[in-house]
Design a protein around this motif. Structure first.
Motif, PDB file in Angstrom:
ATOM      1  N   SER A   1       0.803  -1.216   0.000  1.00  0.00           N
ATOM      2  CA  SER A   1       0.000   0.000   0.000  1.00  0.00           C
ATOM      3  C   SER A   1       0.834   1.263   0.000  1.00  0.00           C
ATOM      4  O   SER A   1       0.313   2.353  -0.209  1.00  0.00           O
TER       5      SER A   1
ATOM      6  N   GLN B   1      -8.574   7.048  -0.517  1.00  0.00           N
ATOM      7  CA  GLN B   1      -9.361   5.825  -0.697  1.00  0.00           C
ATOM      8  C   GLN B   1      -9.620   5.562  -2.182  1.00  0.00           C
ATOM      9  O   GLN B   1      -9.627   4.409  -2.621  1.00  0.00           O
TER      10      GLN B   1
ATOM     11  N   TYR C   1      -6.297   3.934  -3.394  1.00  0.00           N
ATOM     12  CA  TYR C   1      -5.956   2.572  -2.959  1.00  0.00           C
ATOM     13  C   TYR C   1      -7.144   1.605  -2.951  1.00  0.00           C
ATOM     14  O   TYR C   1      -6.938   0.394  -2.817  1.00  0.00           O
ATOM     15  N   GLY C   2      -8.352   2.121  -3.049  1.00  0.00           N
ATOM     16  CA  GLY C   2      -9.521   1.256  -2.960  1.00  0.00           C
ATOM     17  C   GLY C   2     -10.023   1.097  -1.538  1.00  0.00           C
ATOM     18  O   GLY C   2     -11.170   0.718  -1.321  1.00  0.00           O
ATOM     19  N   TYR C   3      -9.196   1.365  -0.573  1.00  0.00           N
ATOM     20  CA  TYR C   3      -9.548   1.371   0.846  1.00  0.00           C
ATOM     21  C   TYR C   3      -8.470   2.154   1.571  1.00  0.00           C
ATOM     22  O   TYR C   3      -7.587   2.752   0.922  1.00  0.00           O
TER      23      TYR C   3
ATOM     24  N   PRO D   1      -5.603   1.560   4.082  1.00  0.00           N
ATOM     25  CA  PRO D   1      -4.755   0.686   4.893  1.00  0.00           C
ATOM     26  C   PRO D   1      -4.219   1.413   6.124  1.00  0.00           C
ATOM     27  O   PRO D   1      -4.053   2.642   6.128  1.00  0.00           O
TER      28      PRO D   1
ATOM     29  N   LYS E   1     -10.867  -2.004   5.103  1.00  0.00           N
ATOM     30  CA  LYS E   1     -10.702  -3.379   4.636  1.00  0.00           C
ATOM     31  C   LYS E   1     -10.797  -3.420   3.112  1.00  0.00           C
ATOM     32  O   LYS E   1     -11.613  -2.701   2.519  1.00  0.00           O
ATOM     33  N   PRO E   2     -10.004  -4.260   2.466  1.00  0.00           N
ATOM     34  CA  PRO E   2     -10.105  -4.383   1.005  1.00  0.00           C
ATOM     35  C   PRO E   2     -11.488  -4.868   0.602  1.00  0.00           C
ATOM     36  O   PRO E   2     -12.125  -5.649   1.325  1.00  0.00           O
ATOM     37  N   LYS E   3     -11.956  -4.389  -0.530  1.00  0.00           N
ATOM     38  CA  LYS E   3     -13.245  -4.823  -1.061  1.00  0.00           C
ATOM     39  C   LYS E   3     -13.037  -5.621  -2.334  1.00  0.00           C
ATOM     40  O   LYS E   3     -11.948  -5.686  -2.883  1.00  0.00           O
TER      41      LYS E   3
END
Length: 846
Positions: free
Chosen positions: A6, A35, A38-40, A42, A73-75
């Motif tokens: 990350s 977000q 990174y998609g979420y 970390p 949390k990763p999705k």
């Protein structure tokens, strides 16, 4: 130490941080951008951000855990979010959610084993005309049925395999991308001319208005053409070139509802078709904001004839161009059909939906291109600001607003002018003006539509307010779930800067004012003013005790004026036309007009603006066209989670602040959710309690614990486990929570329970005494809840198989009767609705 995965995009993250860190209160925006990157969020990234912005990690983590749109949390590759707002709930969203759970074999907030899908829910996406709505990767799929789910999921799986895109035609649902960065795929660029500016004087403003009058008045009814059109402009300054006139103007709705139904493709197709026939120089295609008639989108209006076409598809465009534009004939099949007789209505003026309406806050929605400041000026835009700055003292502006009787349109209805006066009276050099666009009430979407259809009206009003109270900086706090509104706000702010109508020395008067946007991150409680101000400053959106009120100590401890979008949208017209003009509308205690979002079990879902004092009957049966499928009206919920459910006996009361309060409800932001005989009022009260309990910030015990206890009690009742003593406990606890809670969320949370107990007590008693849900909604009180097919009467057509979302039906077309596997059945009812001979019913019904 070796970098984690990350930490590999730190250059991009550093650019984000450097862009925002020097602007006060931008922690939330930095986290939103991180977000997206990174998609979420970390843990190590949160630590890195905390270090760079100079905050303790605990404070950054506290912000992240407070707002629902942040995740640590990763999705999965695709996030599926089912809207559980009131309109979606009463139209079958729970069945859709259950079908998705079955199809993906996951529960809430879980990711599929292959890592493709994560399932969540959302409380409201402000697209109530599309109920039930499902978001996938931010795309709004409207009018989804449980039977649509397998095909919808299949299309996304296929897209991943082929590397293509999912379209509305593929899925059979209405779709709009709900991400600002992807809007270019759904909103064609505005056809606006370059800004004629800077606008340094009132005379220049008048010249621009007259230049564009030829285009603006073609869209108006002759009786609505304003007086200034017939006045000669002052041309002592350099003349403004006259705007191009057209033989026809085709206005296409580009609000959220119509955009989801492919209105952008309709616009593109229109332009291509007109160009192919060499008509593009004679015919203008203009995208507008919402017309209000969301149930019938996409909407297209042809001027000057004012012909109103609805439910238009791209395939209809060649016929419209050939028959209407070329031959001068109306395309009858695309006209609105008024229920119940189904007679066609040719023009917008003949349409009963618009008859009782008087549009003030919505006056430009569906009329002008919201991304063209020249058209806003042509409609009279920025003349209220010009009048205030050049002909009125700040005290005179406040007196005008006070005398108009305008009350805040966001909830409690406090007198707007009085709030302005309080803020102006504070002796402080730094003050702020804030717009509350955090429209979180399930079933309410009026603020979204104003920002999408007329953003300059809000900017103009905030600037007038800044002049009146002595502020030079404003903030619009808008839901991140409203990206089209955010996009148009950004465009409007940029255009206003270019035109010199925001920034330094506005209209050469020496007054300076600027506006910034702040995005929410998913917290209903931020609709409360002190919670909102905390969020604007980049903190957890928790309310605080009052006094001091924001007028004295608000944003960063400075005097702050806070109104909502609809309130501001009235201001320019009040300044231009005067307090008496506005006060002449409405009732003695509630002046002017009010916008309502009409949704639920109603034929004409949409957005309306009517004078205060209009009856519920006029709205529901006159404008709304009555209840679908001949069902009986049962109740209407006013005021969202803070309001109450009103039965048929109140259909003829005048709707205003005081009348609604007397019967145990409230105006709120203006959501009107209609319910019919198939709705259970106990379940509706449970639904609202579940919402407010989930959205409670947890700061005060009465709200945090009290709403939980209320929810536990009412859940017991819906499960057939309640006692008559529970009804007394509900009332006692409800009143205690109202009295002791810190903010408006807790103080109004018991209203749906108390109002349904007051008006529908017999339904509670049936659940308790008879262990029966009269509406047949509460699952625990259904005989078994499963559906079965009468094999002897089955026509063996197989239609039920095609709509079953969980493949619970077996049989052979034209050969053997069909049967339902009770173990697989989720009782969604799709098969019973589809059966042409009505031989499918729940066990216990026959």
């Amino acid at each position: 130490m070796e970098r984690s995965a990350s930490m590999e995009r730190l250059d991009d993250l550093n650019k984000i941080i450097s862009q925002y860190k020097d602007s006060p209160g931008q922690l939330i925006r930095i986290l939103q951008k991180a977000q997206e990157l990174y998609g979420y969020l970390p843990e190590d990234i949160l630590g890195y951000i905390a270090d760079k912005v100079g905050l303790p990690l605990s404070e950054v983590a506290g912000v992240v855990t407070f707002y629902s749109l942040f995740t640590t949390k990763p999705k999965g590759k695709h996030t599926i979010s089912v809207c559980l707002g009131t309109a979606c709930y009463v139209k079958g969203a729970p069945n859709v959610l259950e079908a998705i759970k079955k199809e993906l074999a996951v529960d809430m907030d879980q990711t599929t084993a292959d890592g493709l899908f994560t399932l969540t829910n959302t409380r409201c996406v402000g697209a109530c005309g599309l109920a039930p709505a499902v978001l996938i990767d931010g795309e709004v799929h409207g009018r989804v049925k449980a039977s649509d789910v397998p095909e919808l999921i299949r299309q996304y799986r296929q897209r991943d395999q082929e590397g293509g895109t999912t379209t509305e035609a593929d899925t059979g649902t209405n779709t709009v991308t709900d991400k600002t960065d992807s809007l270019k795929n759904h909103l064609p660029p505005s056809q606006a001319e370059p800004i004629i500016g800077p606008v340094l004087s009132l005379q220049r403003l008048e010249q621009i208005r007259h230049s564009y009058a030829v285009r603006y008045i073609q869209r108006m009814h002759p009786d609505q053409v304003p007086d200034w059109v017939f006045q000669k402009a002052d041309h002592t300054l350099a003349a403004v070139p006259a705007a191009k006139s057209y033989r026809h103007q085709i206005l296409v709705c580009a609000g959220t509802g119509c955009t989801s139904s492919r209105s952008a493709e309709i616009q593109s197709t229109l332009r291509r078709e007109l160009q192919a026939q060499s008509l593009d120089g004679e015919i203008a295609v203009v995208h507008t904001g919402c017309f209000g008639f969301c149930e019938l989108g996409p909407i297209l209006v042809v001027h000057p004839e004012r012909v109103f076409y609805c439910q238009v598809t791209p395939n209809d465009v060649p016929e419209i161009v050939e028959r209407h534009i070329v031959q001068g004939q109306t395309v009858e099949r695309l006209l609105y059909k008024h229920p119940p007789e189904g007679a066609s209505r040719k023009t917008i003026d003949e349409n009963e939906f618009f008859h009782p309406q008087i549009r003030v806050a919505l006056r430009n929605c569906g009329i002008i291109d919201p991304e063209n400041i020249n058209e806003y000026i042509a409609s009279g835009g920025y003349f209220g600001l010009a009048k205030a700055l050049t002909a009125m003292k700040p005290t005179e502006v406040i007196e005008t607003i006070t005398c108009s009787g305008l009350r805040g349109r966001g909830g409690a209805g406090f007198l707007t002018g009085r709030k302005w006066a309080y803020t102006a009276a504070v002796k402080e050099t730094v003050k702020y003006v804030v717009c509350n666009a955090d429209e979180g009430d399930p079933g309410a979407f009026m603020d979204r539509s104003i920002l999408e259809g007329d953003p300059h009206a809000v900017l103009e009003a905030m600037t007038i307010a800044g002049y009146a109270i002595g502020a030079q900086q404003g903030f619009v706090y808008v839901r991140a779930e409203y990206p089209i509104a955010v996009h148009r706000l950004e465009v409007a702010i940029d255009q206003a800067h270019q035109a010199g109508l925001l920034g330094q020395n506005i209209l050469g008067t020496g007054f300076s004012f600027d506006i910034e946007i702040r995005l929410g991150a998913g917290a209903f409680v931020c609709g409360e003013e002190t919670a909102l101000l905390n969020s604007v400053s980049g903190k957890r959106g928790e309310p605080r005790t009052r006094p001091p009120y924001p007028a004295v100590s608000g944003l960063w401890g400075k005097p702050t004026l806070l109104n909502n979008v609809e309130t501001y949208a009235n201001i320019p017209q009040i300044i231009c036309k005067g307090a008496d003009w506005y006060a002449a509308m409405g009732t003695s205690g509630s002046k002017g007009t009010k916008i309502f979002s009409l949704a639920g079990k109603i034929n004409n879902t949409g957005l309306i603006e009517v004078p205060m004092g209009t009856s519920l009957r006029t709205i529901i049966y006159g404008i709304g066209g009555g209840i679908p499928k001949g069902k009986a009206f049962k109740a209407v919920q006013t005021g969202g989670p803070s309001g109450g459910c009103l039965p048929a006996e109140y259909l003829d009361i005048p709707i205003d602040y005081d009348s609604l309060m007397k019967i145990g409800s409230m105006m709120g932001s203006g959501g009107l959710i209609v319910m019919d005989e198939t709705d259970c009022m106990v379940d509706i009260a449970r639904f609202y309690l579940e919402f407010t309990q989930d959205e409670s910030c947890g700061k005060c015990t009465p709200c945090r614990i009290g709403t939980r206890r209320l929810l536990e009690i009412i859940t017991r009742i819906t499960e057939g486990k309640g006692t008559m003593k529970d009804l007394e406990l509900l009332e006692e606890l409800g009143h205690d929570i109202k009295e002791a809670s810190l903010c408006g969320l807790g103080q109004t949370a018991p209203n749906p329970v108390l109002s349904t107990l007051r008006h529908f007590r017999h339904e509670y008693e049936a659940h308790i005494k008879e262990k029966r849900c009269p509406a047949g909604v509460c699952p625990a009180l259904k005989p078994k809840g499963k559906y079965r097919i009468d094999g002897e009467k089955c026509r063996r057509c197989g239609l039920c198989v095609k709509v079953c979302p969980v493949k619970a039906i077996s049989g052979e077309i034209r050969k053997t009767p069909f049967a339902i596997d009770a173990k697989l059945c989720i009782a969604c009812g799709a098969c019973a609705q589809k059966c042409p001979v009505h031989v499918i019913a729940q066990e216990g019904e026959r």
